[in-house]
Design an enzyme around this catalytic site. Structure first.
Site, short mmCIF file in Angstrom:
data_model
loop_
_atom_site.label_atom_id
_atom_site.label_comp_id
_atom_site.label_asym_id
_atom_site.label_seq_id
_atom_site.Cartn_x
_atom_site.Cartn_y
_atom_site.Cartn_z
N MET A 60 -11.57 0.94 -5.58
CA MET A 60 -11.72 1.92 -6.67
C MET A 60 -13.33 2.60 -6.28
SD MET A 60 -10.15 -0.13 -9.53
CE MET A 60 -10.41 -1.79 -9.13
N LYS A 86 -1.49 5.06 -14.33
CA LYS A 86 -2.77 5.16 -14.95
C LYS A 86 -3.54 5.92 -14.19
CE LYS A 86 -2.88 0.72 -16.71
NZ LYS A 86 -3.73 -0.43 -16.64
N ASP A 90 3.73 1.66 -12.20
CA ASP A 90 2.09 2.46 -11.95
C ASP A 90 2.78 3.86 -10.94
OD1 ASP A 90 0.62 0.50 -13.02
OD2 ASP A 90 -0.06 -0.87 -11.20
N PRO A 96 1.00 -1.31 0.13
CA PRO A 96 -0.11 0.11 -0.13
C PRO A 96 0.93 1.73 -0.23
CG PRO A 96 -0.42 -0.89 2.02
CD PRO A 96 0.37 -2.06 2.15
N ILE A 131 -4.47 -8.71 -7.97
CA ILE A 131 -5.90 -8.39 -6.81
C ILE A 131 -6.46 -6.56 -7.76
CG2 ILE A 131 -7.04 -7.38 -5.02
CD1 ILE A 131 -5.83 -9.61 -3.54
C1 LIG Z 1 -5.82 -0.39 -9.67
S1 LIG Z 1 -6.34 -1.27 -7.85
C2 LIG Z 1 -4.82 -1.60 -7.75
C3 LIG Z 1 -5.27 -2.94 -6.06
C4 LIG Z 1 -3.64 -3.42 -5.65
N1 LIG Z 1 -3.22 -4.38 -6.81
C5 LIG Z 1 -3.79 -3.89 -4.47
O1 LIG Z 1 -3.71 -5.32 -4.28
O2 LIG Z 1 -4.21 -2.94 -3.17
C6 LIG Z 1 -6.44 0.34 -6.86
C7 LIG Z 1 -7.34 0.61 -5.75
O3 LIG Z 1 -6.50 0.11 -4.99
C8 LIG Z 1 -7.07 0.88 -3.33
N2 LIG Z 1 -5.78 0.68 -3.61
C9 LIG Z 1 -4.49 1.19 -3.48
N3 LIG Z 1 -3.76 1.53 -2.70
C10 LIG Z 1 -4.74 2.28 -1.31
C11 LIG Z 1 -4.26 3.11 -0.23
N4 LIG Z 1 -2.85 2.86 0.06
N5 LIG Z 1 -5.01 3.30 0.32
C12 LIG Z 1 -6.14 2.91 -0.17
N6 LIG Z 1 -6.32 2.09 -0.93
C13 LIG Z 1 -5.71 1.94 -1.72
C14 LIG Z 1 -8.01 2.30 -4.17
O4 LIG Z 1 -9.28 1.61 -3.83
C15 LIG Z 1 -7.16 2.20 -5.93
O5 LIG Z 1 -8.72 2.60 -6.52
#
Ligand SMILES: C[S@@+](CC[C@H](N)C(=O)[O-])C[C@H]1O[C@@H](n2cnc3c(N)ncnc32)[C@H](O)[C@@H]1O
Length: 251
Positions: free
Chosen positions: A170, A58, A36, A13, A94
Site C-alpha cells: 500500500m 474498499k 474484497d 495475489p 497480513i
Molecule cells: C490491504 S493490503 C492486503 C494484503 C493481502 N492481505 C496480502 O497478504 O497480500 C492491499 C495491498 O496488498 C498489495 N497487493 C495485493 N495484491 C497485490 C498484487 N497482485 N500485486 C501487487 N501488490 C498487491 C498492494 O500493496 C495492496 O495495496
C-alpha cells in the site's frame, strides 16, 4: 438451528492456480462468499452459480462498508445457519484485518477457521524472480504498510539496508514520503528497489530503479494499486533481472 462457521480464506495475489487446495474447495462449495476488491474475477468465477457473492470492496479513501459492519455481517450470516467464506486478497492475516474479524466472530460465539493464502510479497517475489532472502544479499525480510495513516509514526529504522529486504504494501500513493523517510533514516539514495504492480496477474509490471528515483518512477510509469515496493540489493541481482527479461521475451 446450527450456527455456521466463518472461514477466513486467503485468495492469493490473483491467479486461481495460486490458491491452496483447501481455499479452492471452500470457494467451490460456499453458499455465501463475502469478498474484497482484490479478489480476482477468475477466482470469484469458481463459486457455485447459486452462491451469494457479497462485495465489501474498499478503496483507499472510501470504505463501502466499515469494518465493524463487515464483522457484523459475517456473524449474522453464520448465526442464520450458513457457512460463510470470507475471501481476502493475499493472506488474511497480513494487512488483511483478518485478526479483527476472527476476534469479533469468536466473541459472538461463532467458530472461525483460517485458511492461509499466498501474500502479495510472496506472489510478487516469485513472479518477478526476486529472492526475498539470499545467502549473498539478504538474511532479513520485513513487511510494512506504507499507507498515509500513521506513516510518520511508524519506526522503520534498521528494516532496510545492506543485507536486508523491505517489502512495502500500500505504498503507491505515499511513494514520495516513503523515499524521504527511508533516506532520512540513513538509507543510501542509490539503494536498488523494484515496484511490482499486479503481481502474478497477466498485466504484471516490474519497474526497477534507485530509492531516490522512486517518486519519479511511480509518477512517470503511472503505477496503480495493487503494487508492492521491494527495497534491497536482492532486487538488483543480475540473475533476477535476466530471468525477468527472459519471461518478458517469451510473452
Ligand atoms: C490491504 S493490503 C492486503 C494484503 C493481502 N492481505 C496480502 O497478504 O497480500 C492491499 C495491498 O496488498 C498489495 N497487493 C495485493 N495484491 C497485490 C498484487 N497482485 N500485486 C501487487 N501488490 C498487491 C498492494 O500493496 C495492496 O495495496
Amino acid at each position: 438451528m446450527e450456527i455456521g462457521t466463518i472461514y477466513l480464506v486467503g485468495a492469493g495475489p490473483g491467479d486461481p492456480d495460486l490458491l491452496t487446495v483447501r481455499a479452492a474447495r471452500l470457494i467451490e462449495r460456499a453458499e455465501v462468499i463475502v469478498h474484497d476488491g482484490l479478489v480476482s474475477r477468475d477466482i470469484l468465477a469458481m463459486a457455485r452459480p447459486d452462491a451469494q457473492l457479497i462485495s465489501v470492496a474498499k478503496q483507499r479513501s472510501k470504505h463501502t462498508l466499515p469494518q465493524d459492519q463487515i464483522n457484523a455481517l459475517l456473524v449474522r450470516e453464520a448465526k442464520a445457519g450458513r457457512d460463510v467464506v470470507r475471501l481476502k486478497g493475499g493472506d488474511p492475516l497480513i494487512f488483511g484485518r483478518g485478526g479483527e474479524e476472527a476476534e469479533d466472530a469468536r466473541a459472538a460465539g461463532v467458530a472461525v477457521e483460517i485458511v492461509p493464502g499466498i501474500s502479495a510479497a510472496n506472489g510478487a517475489a516469485a513472479a518477478a524472480q526476486i529472492a526475498l532472502t539470499h545467502r549473498d544479499a539478504s538474511s532479513v525480510v520485513s513487511f510494512v504498510a506504507g499507507q498515509c495513516k500513521g506513516l510518520s509514526d511508524q519506526d522503520w529504522t534498521g528494516l532496510a539496508g545492506k543485507g536486508r529486504t523491505l517489502v512495502i504494501y500500500m505504498g503507491v500513493k505515499t511513494a514520495p514520503q516513503i523515499a524521504e523517510k527511508l533516506m532520512a533514516d540513513g538509507l543510501a539514495p542509490d539503494m536498488p528497489l523494484a515496484v511490482v504492480e499486479n503481481a502474478a496477474r497477466p498485466e504484471m509490471r516490474v519497474l526497477r530503479g534507485p530509492l531516490a528515483a522512486l517518486p519519479d518512477l511511480v509518477t512517470r510509469e503511472a503505477v496503480k494499486s495493487p503494487a508492492l515496493i521491494v527495497i534491497g540489493e536482492v532486487t538488483a541481482r543480475e540473475d533476477a533481472a535476466i530471468a525477468h527479461f527472459a519471461v518478458e521475451a517469451h510473452q
